[in-house]
Design a protein around this motif. Structure first.
Motif, short mmCIF file in Angstrom:
data_model
loop_
_atom_site.label_atom_id
_atom_site.label_comp_id
_atom_site.label_asym_id
_atom_site.label_seq_id
_atom_site.Cartn_x
_atom_site.Cartn_y
_atom_site.Cartn_z
N SER A 1 0.86 -1.18 0.00
CA SER A 1 0.00 0.00 0.00
C SER A 1 0.90 1.23 0.00
CB SER A 1 -0.91 0.00 1.23
OG SER A 1 -1.72 1.15 1.27
N TYR A 2 0.76 2.09 -1.01
CA TYR A 2 1.67 3.21 -1.15
C TYR A 2 1.05 4.30 -2.01
CZ TYR A 2 2.34 0.60 -5.44
OH TYR A 2 2.11 -0.10 -6.61
N SER A 3 1.68 5.46 -2.02
CA SER A 3 1.30 6.58 -2.88
C SER A 3 2.54 7.03 -3.64
CB SER A 3 0.75 7.74 -2.06
OG SER A 3 -0.35 7.33 -1.28
N ARG A 4 2.35 7.86 -4.66
CA ARG A 4 3.51 8.39 -5.38
C ARG A 4 3.23 9.81 -5.84
NH1 ARG A 4 3.20 7.64 -11.13
NH2 ARG A 4 1.40 6.40 -11.77
N GLY A 5 4.31 10.56 -6.06
CA GLY A 5 4.18 11.93 -6.51
C GLY A 5 5.53 12.51 -6.90
N ARG A 6 5.52 13.67 -7.51
CA ARG A 6 6.75 14.34 -7.94
C ARG A 6 7.64 14.68 -6.76
NH1 ARG A 6 7.42 17.25 -12.80
NH2 ARG A 6 8.56 18.75 -11.52
N ILE A 7 8.94 14.67 -6.99
CA ILE A 7 9.89 14.95 -5.92
C ILE A 7 9.72 16.35 -5.35
CG2 ILE A 7 11.72 15.78 -7.48
CD1 ILE A 7 13.74 14.35 -5.63
N ASP A 8 9.26 17.31 -6.17
CA ASP A 8 9.10 18.68 -5.70
C ASP A 8 7.71 18.96 -5.13
OD1 ASP A 8 7.91 18.39 -8.16
OD2 ASP A 8 8.62 20.30 -8.98
N LYS A 9 6.83 17.93 -5.12
CA LYS A 9 5.48 18.14 -4.61
C LYS A 9 5.07 17.11 -3.55
CE LYS A 9 3.80 20.34 -8.85
NZ LYS A 9 2.80 20.28 -9.96
N ALA A 10 5.62 15.92 -3.62
CA ALA A 10 5.20 14.87 -2.70
C ALA A 10 5.75 15.11 -1.30
CB ALA A 10 5.68 13.51 -3.22
N SER A 11 4.96 14.78 -0.29
CA SER A 11 5.44 14.83 1.08
C SER A 11 6.46 13.71 1.30
CB SER A 11 4.28 14.64 2.06
OG SER A 11 3.74 13.33 1.95
#
Length: 236
Positions: free
Chosen positions: A83-93
């Motif tokens: 179970s995980y999430s993903r996002g941009r390096i400059d936007k993700a927590s």
């Protein structure tokens, strides 16, 4: 696979459940684990008496230890649950960025660790990565790196644990119940985008990935390999 036992962490739905069904069809018993007790019971009802279900949280080592203690001796381990999430390096927590490593990488690493006392010395382990390991998405650098790390983990464990065989599957986008829970517009857009990128111009099925997992369990000469049931996505 007749009279063997397969443990699947993440076996109550999707690819894990389809692997359980195929294993039972081949004469195996299965022990499936997951966080959601209701989903596990629905899976048990579908799989029948050759199945056993146990709750487990793959980010909790005590939970993993108890799972394998209760499961007992096993011949094969498959670990698709995460179970995980993903996002941009400059936007993700930081929490989002680290989530794939915490659940998908370390979850599988510690699942293997705690399975070893119960795993047949001529048995097999199949880890789950993803085709973003070799063709990363524009958003999710940590997620792409996590999948690549799992492929490396599989090779290293094959050396470290031989004669136990360790292999990895890195599927592309698969039409599973996880996607069916998404809004139609999001699912259709994702499937269309993947179809444009993959050589076979479509997403995969859980049955196609399950076939790959069963092959890795049954073929006694497959070790340290990564297979890509991705329709040629990694080649474009």
């Amino acid at each position: 696979m007749r009279k063997q036992r397969v443990a699947i962490i993440g076996g109550s739905s999707g690819i894990g459940l389809r692997v359980a069904e195929r294993a039972i069809d081949l004469g195996a018993d299965v022990v499936i684990g997951g966080r959601d007790a209701e989903k596990l019971q629905r899976a048990a009802s579908k799989l029948g008496p050759a199945s056993r279900v146990l709750t487990v949280d793959n980010v909790d080592q005590d939970s993993l230890r108890r799972f394998f203690e209760q499961a007992g001796p096993i011949n094969h381990l498959f670990t698709p649950g995460a179970s995980y999430s993903r996002g941009r390096i400059d936007k993700a927590s930081d929490e989002v960025a680290e989530s794939s490593f915490r659940s998908k990488f370390w979850g599988q690493y510690y699942a293997v660790k705690h399975a070893l006392p119960y795993l047949d010395k001529n048995g097999s382990i199949t880890l789950m990565a993803g085709a973003y390991s070799v063709r990363p998405a524009a958003e999710g650098a940590a997620y792409g790196a996590c999948n690549a790390a799992i492929e490396g983990l599989g090779r290293a464990l094959a050396v470290e644990l031989a004669p136990i065989r360790v292999n990895v599957i890195s599927p592309g986008t698969i039409d599973s119940d996880l996607w069916r829970r998404q809004p139609d517009a999001i699912r259709e857009a994702s499937f269309s985008s993947y179809g444009e990128a993959a050589l076979l111009k479509r997403v995969g099925t859980t049955d196609e990935v399950a076939h790959t997992v069963i092959y890795l369990m049954e073929n006694g000469f497959m070790n340290g390999s990564t297979l890509y049931p991705d329709g040629g996505f990694a080649l474009r």
